[in-house]
Design a protein around this motif. Sequence first.
Motif, PDB file in Angstrom:
ATOM      1  N   VAL A   1      14.842  -3.023   6.755  1.00 57.38           N
ATOM      2  CA  VAL A   1      13.610  -2.291   6.469  1.00 57.38           C
ATOM      3  C   VAL A   1      12.479  -3.258   6.142  1.00 57.38           C
ATOM      4  O   VAL A   1      12.660  -4.250   5.431  1.00 57.38           O
ATOM      5  N   LEU A   2      11.312  -2.954   6.669  1.00 58.91           N
ATOM      6  CA  LEU A   2      10.080  -3.690   6.394  1.00 58.91           C
ATOM      7  C   LEU A   2       9.079  -2.714   5.799  1.00 58.91           C
ATOM      8  O   LEU A   2       8.834  -1.642   6.357  1.00 58.91           O
ATOM      9  N   CYS A   3       8.499  -3.078   4.672  1.00 59.91           N
ATOM     10  CA  CYS A   3       7.491  -2.250   4.006  1.00 59.91           C
ATOM     11  C   CYS A   3       6.141  -2.949   4.097  1.00 59.91           C
ATOM     12  O   CYS A   3       6.005  -4.106   3.687  1.00 59.91           O
ATOM     13  N   LEU A   4       5.151  -2.248   4.631  1.00 61.63           N
ATOM     14  CA  LEU A   4       3.794  -2.779   4.739  1.00 61.63           C
ATOM     15  C   LEU A   4       2.871  -2.027   3.792  1.00 61.63           C
ATOM     16  O   LEU A   4       2.982  -0.807   3.643  1.00 61.63           O
ATOM     17  N   ASP A   5       1.943  -2.748   3.188  1.00 62.88           N
ATOM     18  CA  ASP A   5       0.968  -2.119   2.304  1.00 62.88           C
ATOM     19  C   ASP A   5      -0.391  -2.768   2.514  1.00 62.88           C
ATOM     20  O   ASP A   5      -0.504  -4.000   2.497  1.00 62.88           O
ATOM     21  N   ALA A   6      -1.413  -1.941   2.715  1.00 63.17           N
ATOM     22  CA  ALA A   6      -2.762  -2.464   2.956  1.00 63.17           C
ATOM     23  C   ALA A   6      -3.353  -3.077   1.691  1.00 63.17           C
ATOM     24  O   ALA A   6      -4.235  -3.934   1.767  1.00 63.17           O
ATOM     25  N   GLY A   7      -2.905  -2.603   0.520  1.00 62.44           N
ATOM     26  CA  GLY A   7      -3.344  -3.220  -0.724  1.00 62.44           C
ATOM     27  C   GLY A   7      -4.587  -2.639  -1.351  1.00 62.44           C
ATOM     28  O   GLY A   7      -5.060  -3.124  -2.370  1.00 62.44           O
ATOM     29  N   ASP A   8      -5.135  -1.575  -0.750  1.00 58.29           N
ATOM     30  CA  ASP A   8      -6.312  -0.958  -1.374  1.00 58.29           C
ATOM     31  C   ASP A   8      -6.012   0.512  -1.646  1.00 58.29           C
ATOM     32  O   ASP A   8      -5.090   1.097  -1.109  1.00 58.29           O
ATOM     33  N   ASP A   9      -6.829   1.121  -2.512  1.00 56.11           N
ATOM     34  CA  ASP A   9      -6.664   2.530  -2.865  1.00 56.11           C
ATOM     35  C   ASP A   9      -5.252   2.863  -3.339  1.00 56.11           C
ATOM     36  O   ASP A   9      -4.713   3.912  -3.028  1.00 56.11           O
ATOM     37  N   SER A  10      -4.638   1.961  -4.063  1.00 52.67           N
ATOM     38  CA  SER A  10      -3.262   2.184  -4.492  1.00 52.67           C
ATOM     39  C   SER A  10      -3.211   3.172  -5.649  1.00 52.67           C
ATOM     40  O   SER A  10      -3.658   2.875  -6.750  1.00 52.67           O
ATOM     41  N   GLY A  11      -2.670   4.341  -5.373  1.00 57.31           N
ATOM     42  CA  GLY A  11      -2.532   5.320  -6.438  1.00 57.31           C
ATOM     43  C   GLY A  11      -1.572   4.862  -7.511  1.00 57.31           C
ATOM     44  O   GLY A  11      -1.762   5.125  -8.688  1.00 57.31           O
ATOM     45  N   SER A  12      -0.524   4.128  -7.120  1.00 62.67           N
ATOM     46  CA  SER A  12       0.483   3.700  -8.089  1.00 62.67           C
ATOM     47  C   SER A  12      -0.071   2.649  -9.049  1.00 62.67           C
ATOM     48  O   SER A  12       0.194   2.683 -10.254  1.00 62.67           O
ATOM     49  N   ALA A  13      -0.849   1.709  -8.534  1.00 64.81           N
ATOM     50  CA  ALA A  13      -1.377   0.641  -9.387  1.00 64.81           C
ATOM     51  C   ALA A  13      -2.440   1.146 -10.347  1.00 64.81           C
ATOM     52  O   ALA A  13      -2.655   0.561 -11.408  1.00 64.81           O
ATOM     53  N   ALA A  14      -3.132   2.230  -9.980  1.00 63.78           N
ATOM     54  CA  ALA A  14      -4.221   2.744 -10.820  1.00 63.78           C
ATOM     55  C   ALA A  14      -3.819   3.984 -11.589  1.00 63.78           C
ATOM     56  O   ALA A  14      -4.640   4.576 -12.276  1.00 63.78           O
ATOM     57  N   ASN A  15      -2.560   4.384 -11.508  1.00 64.31           N
ATOM     58  CA  ASN A  15      -2.101   5.635 -12.085  1.00 64.31           C
ATOM     59  C   ASN A  15      -2.071   5.586 -13.604  1.00 64.31           C
ATOM     60  O   ASN A  15      -1.913   4.528 -14.195  1.00 64.31           O
ATOM     61  N   ALA A  16      -2.179   6.763 -14.226  1.00 60.71           N
ATOM     62  CA  ALA A  16      -2.122   6.827 -15.688  1.00 60.71           C
ATOM     63  C   ALA A  16      -0.695   6.923 -16.206  1.00 60.71           C
ATOM     64  O   ALA A  16      -0.483   6.853 -17.419  1.00 60.71           O
ATOM     65  N   GLY A  17       0.287   7.125 -15.330  1.00 58.70           N
ATOM     66  CA  GLY A  17       1.680   7.059 -15.739  1.00 58.70           C
ATOM     67  C   GLY A  17       2.232   8.269 -16.461  1.00 58.70           C
ATOM     68  O   GLY A  17       3.274   8.182 -17.108  1.00 58.70           O
ATOM     69  N   SER A  18       1.586   9.423 -16.340  1.00 63.33           N
ATOM     70  CA  SER A  18       2.118  10.635 -16.972  1.00 63.33           C
ATOM     71  C   SER A  18       3.309  11.161 -16.196  1.00 63.33           C
ATOM     72  O   SER A  18       3.349  11.091 -14.962  1.00 63.33           O
ATOM     73  N   LEU A  19       4.285  11.703 -16.915  1.00 60.98           N
ATOM     74  CA  LEU A  19       5.404  12.416 -16.307  1.00 60.98           C
ATOM     75  C   LEU A  19       5.204  13.897 -16.597  1.00 60.98           C
ATOM     76  O   LEU A  19       5.375  14.346 -17.729  1.00 60.98           O
ATOM     77  N   HIS A  20       4.828  14.646 -15.568  1.00 63.39           N
ATOM     78  CA  HIS A  20       4.479  16.058 -15.731  1.00 63.39           C
ATOM     79  C   HIS A  20       5.672  16.951 -15.431  1.00 63.39           C
ATOM     80  O   HIS A  20       6.274  16.847 -14.363  1.00 63.39           O
ATOM     81  N   GLY A  21       5.993  17.845 -16.375  1.00 62.93           N
ATOM     82  CA  GLY A  21       7.025  18.840 -16.157  1.00 62.93           C
ATOM     83  C   GLY A  21       6.461  20.227 -15.991  1.00 62.93           C
ATOM     84  O   GLY A  21       6.886  20.982 -15.120  1.00 62.93           O
TER      85      GLY A  21
END
Length: 384
Positions: free
Chosen positions: A37-57
């Motif tokens: 497997v090869l994973c490519l990422d453009a590196g911009d607009d990353s939701g994961s890197a800018a996320n607030a980290g809430s776990l919503h139930g």
Amino acid sequence: MSSNLQPVEQDVDVLVIGGGIVGLSATWLLAEEGVGVLCLDAGDDSGSAANAGSLHGQMQSRMERQFPERVRDYLRMLPTYPRAIDYWGEIAGRLGQHIEYRVTGGLMIAESRDDMAALAAKSSLERQHGIETELLGRDELLHLSPGLNPTVQGALYCAKEGKINPLPATAAMCDKAVGAGALVRPGTRVLELEQARPGFLATTDRGAIRAGRVLIAAGAGSGRLAASLGLDLPCRAELLQMCITEPAEPLMNHLIQHAAQAITIKQLDTGQVLIGGGWPAARERDDLPPVVLAQSLAGNLNLARRLVPELGNLRLQRTWAGVNTLVDLVSVLGPVESMPGLYFAVPGDAGFTLGPYCARLVVDAMLGRSPDYPLDPFSPARFQ
């Protein structure tokens, strides 16, 4: 993000497009099974890197305010949220790094009688779909969370809510994927996809890649990639701002939200308080990163200080903007029957909560296993 570079002109078994929490989770799981497997990422607009980290139930209050026509569809996927939080707990112990995984419960605060009535109705609806929530009066609430403003009326409590620190979590996921033998290449944009019969040809800004199978997990960019194959995936980027304070003594132990306004508040292990929850950001052009709006920052902070007065004594350390992906509030998961070998993994709302679990469901389908939650309601076919 770590990288393990190979020549840009290459053949791979599976190409994963998107290096956020969804794509990296899928890459790790596939590599563990011995898949190339090869994973490519453009590196911009990353939701994961800018996320607030809430776990919503529980269902976020903004659903009924902003998307009333979509709530019925959204309710179909509510049972995936507690499953996703449990799965985060399962993999947190395997990542080998401290990611601040905490499930200490969430409080959705009511400031008026109308808010309390809305929360009671929401709780009844959630219970019908397997989400356990409990309505608390003022005295019970303040005993549970004494740092709240004593003028609050009550709250809806969901035991299965919490937080993760997204930066170490995403980095740890990348390290596990590479350690399992996957290739992860940041800074590579996929310009278009086409069927190659067999498989697919991906044209990137660093060359061409042939892949037997392709998993699109590119968040808001997934629609553009789908369109290059003649498929419709109506996703858009929702620009949001977040901020973080200086460290403080313990002020709260729960994820805090509001019954009628956009906010999330949580305290990290460092003592810093992270404030987010849906206040809009903006950008001048699609190719530019989002920026914080002064009025959003002010509104976000004023509401946070109103709910937790002690926050007014803390200095703001940093603020930033990120991207949330909106389709129809329902996850887009699984194969495209008309194009064998093509898969999507785009979580519904609260994508960081759902990310690893959604990735696992799709990987199970890719490996010929039966996912433990049916994928039919999430099929990309609903848009074709």
